[in-house]
Design a protein around this motif. Structure first.
Motif, short mmCIF file in Angstrom:
data_model
loop_
_atom_site.label_atom_id
_atom_site.label_comp_id
_atom_site.label_asym_id
_atom_site.label_seq_id
_atom_site.Cartn_x
_atom_site.Cartn_y
_atom_site.Cartn_z
N SER A 128 0.82 -1.21 0.00
CA SER A 128 0.00 0.00 0.00
C SER A 128 0.86 1.27 0.00
N ARG A 129 1.98 1.24 0.74
CA ARG A 129 2.84 2.42 0.83
C ARG A 129 3.99 2.40 -0.17
N GLY A 130 4.25 1.23 -0.72
CA GLY A 130 5.34 1.11 -1.68
C GLY A 130 6.70 1.35 -1.07
N GLU A 131 6.93 0.79 0.14
CA GLU A 131 8.22 0.99 0.80
C GLU A 131 8.51 -0.17 1.75
N LEU A 132 9.78 -0.28 2.13
CA LEU A 132 10.18 -1.28 3.11
C LEU A 132 9.66 -0.91 4.48
N TRP A 133 9.34 -1.92 5.30
CA TRP A 133 8.99 -1.64 6.69
C TRP A 133 9.49 -2.75 7.60
N ASN A 134 9.99 -2.31 8.72
CA ASN A 134 10.51 -3.22 9.75
C ASN A 134 9.39 -3.49 10.75
N LYS A 135 8.95 -4.74 10.84
CA LYS A 135 7.87 -5.08 11.76
C LYS A 135 8.26 -4.71 13.19
N GLY A 136 7.44 -3.88 13.83
CA GLY A 136 7.72 -3.46 15.20
C GLY A 136 8.69 -2.31 15.30
N GLY A 137 9.10 -1.76 14.16
CA GLY A 137 10.07 -0.67 14.18
C GLY A 137 9.60 0.55 14.95
N THR A 138 8.29 0.82 14.92
CA THR A 138 7.74 1.96 15.66
C THR A 138 7.04 1.53 16.95
N SER A 139 6.39 0.38 16.92
CA SER A 139 5.63 -0.09 18.09
C SER A 139 6.50 -0.81 19.12
N GLY A 140 7.65 -1.33 18.67
CA GLY A 140 8.48 -2.14 19.56
C GLY A 140 8.11 -3.61 19.54
N HIS A 141 7.08 -3.97 18.77
CA HIS A 141 6.62 -5.35 18.70
C HIS A 141 7.39 -6.12 17.62
N VAL A 142 8.69 -6.19 17.82
CA VAL A 142 9.57 -6.77 16.80
C VAL A 142 9.47 -8.29 16.77
N GLN A 143 9.94 -8.83 15.66
CA GLN A 143 9.96 -10.29 15.46
C GLN A 143 11.40 -10.72 15.21
N LYS A 144 11.97 -11.43 16.16
CA LYS A 144 13.32 -11.95 16.00
C LYS A 144 13.24 -13.29 15.27
N VAL A 145 13.88 -13.38 14.13
CA VAL A 145 13.79 -14.58 13.31
C VAL A 145 14.71 -15.66 13.86
N VAL A 146 14.12 -16.82 14.14
CA VAL A 146 14.88 -17.97 14.62
C VAL A 146 15.17 -18.93 13.47
#
Length: 217
Positions: free
Chosen positions: A54-72
């Motif tokens: 929708s925005r046409g850009e990269l986004w880091n999950k949790g980058g603003t909320s802090g609800h990040v996802q650490k990939v195992v």
């Protein structure tokens, strides 16, 4: 090292769907899309990066909320056109505040969904135990255990452990089923008394399993 990124099957927009799953609870959290750039950043940082259609850009999950996802673990399917990211989720996964994005039930399958799968009883039991600890309703056995305190709970775990051993030695499956259920219940009561989340236990098991997988490769 990341040549495999170019070997994946992207759609005409250069995107590939990624299913995100909680590695501890095995709960499917969300589905989002990656492109080569976001996938490379995911590998580089160890956190999920996606492409916003929708925005046409990269986004880091949790980058603003802090609800990040650490990939195992990160895998792709047999057709190389779908990714699976197994993650350690911090906070809720959905932007609505829900634990996952799949909370809208299709009416025709609502009854089946309500059943919650093979281990739904664990969630129900954990919630009941937590509620008993908070409300302490009179006459409930769980309330009795919390009122008696840690020593009583530990004594019951010792008793139930011994009964599991006896039932196993007798090879009595009916008795063993009952005693194993009693032991699991009292263990969950102990975790609540200690304010230790069962999710932490599952997380540890998942981490141990992941290390085992790495050793066997």
């Amino acid at each position: 090292m990341t040549a495999w990124i170019d070997s994946l099957q992207y759609d005409e927009r250069g995107l590939i769907p990624c299913v995100v799953q909680d590695i501890a609870t095995r709960e499917v959290l969300m589905l989002a899309y990656m492109n080569r750039e976001s996938l490379a950043k995911t590998v580089e940082t160890g956190l999920t990066w996606f492409w916003s259609r929708s925005r046409g850009e990269l986004w880091n999950k949790g980058g603003t909320s802090g609800h990040v996802q650490k990939v195992v673990r990160l895998s792709y399917d047999c057709d190389a056109d779908t990714l699976l990211a197994e993650v350690e989720q911090t906070g809720p996964a959905c932007h609505t505040g829900a634990a996952n994005c799949f909370f809208t039930q299709v009416p025709e399958f609502a009854a089946e969904r309500a059943a919650g799968g093979r281990y739904a009883i664990l969630d129900e039991l954990l919630e009941t135990i937590k509620d008993r600890d908070a409300q302490r309703p009179e006459g409930a056995y769980t309330t009795y255990l919390f009122e008696k305190g840690l020593e009583k709970i530990l004594k019951k775990i010792g008793e139930e452990s011994a009964e599991v051993v006896i039932a196993a030695m007798k090879r009595d499956h009916g008795e063993l089923t009952a005693e194993a259920g009693d032991l699991i219940y009292h263990l969950l009561v102990l975790l609540q008394e200690q304010k230790l989340s069962f999710d932490e236990v599952l997380k540890l098991l998942a981490e141990r399993h992941a290390k085992k997988d790495v050793k066997n490769k």
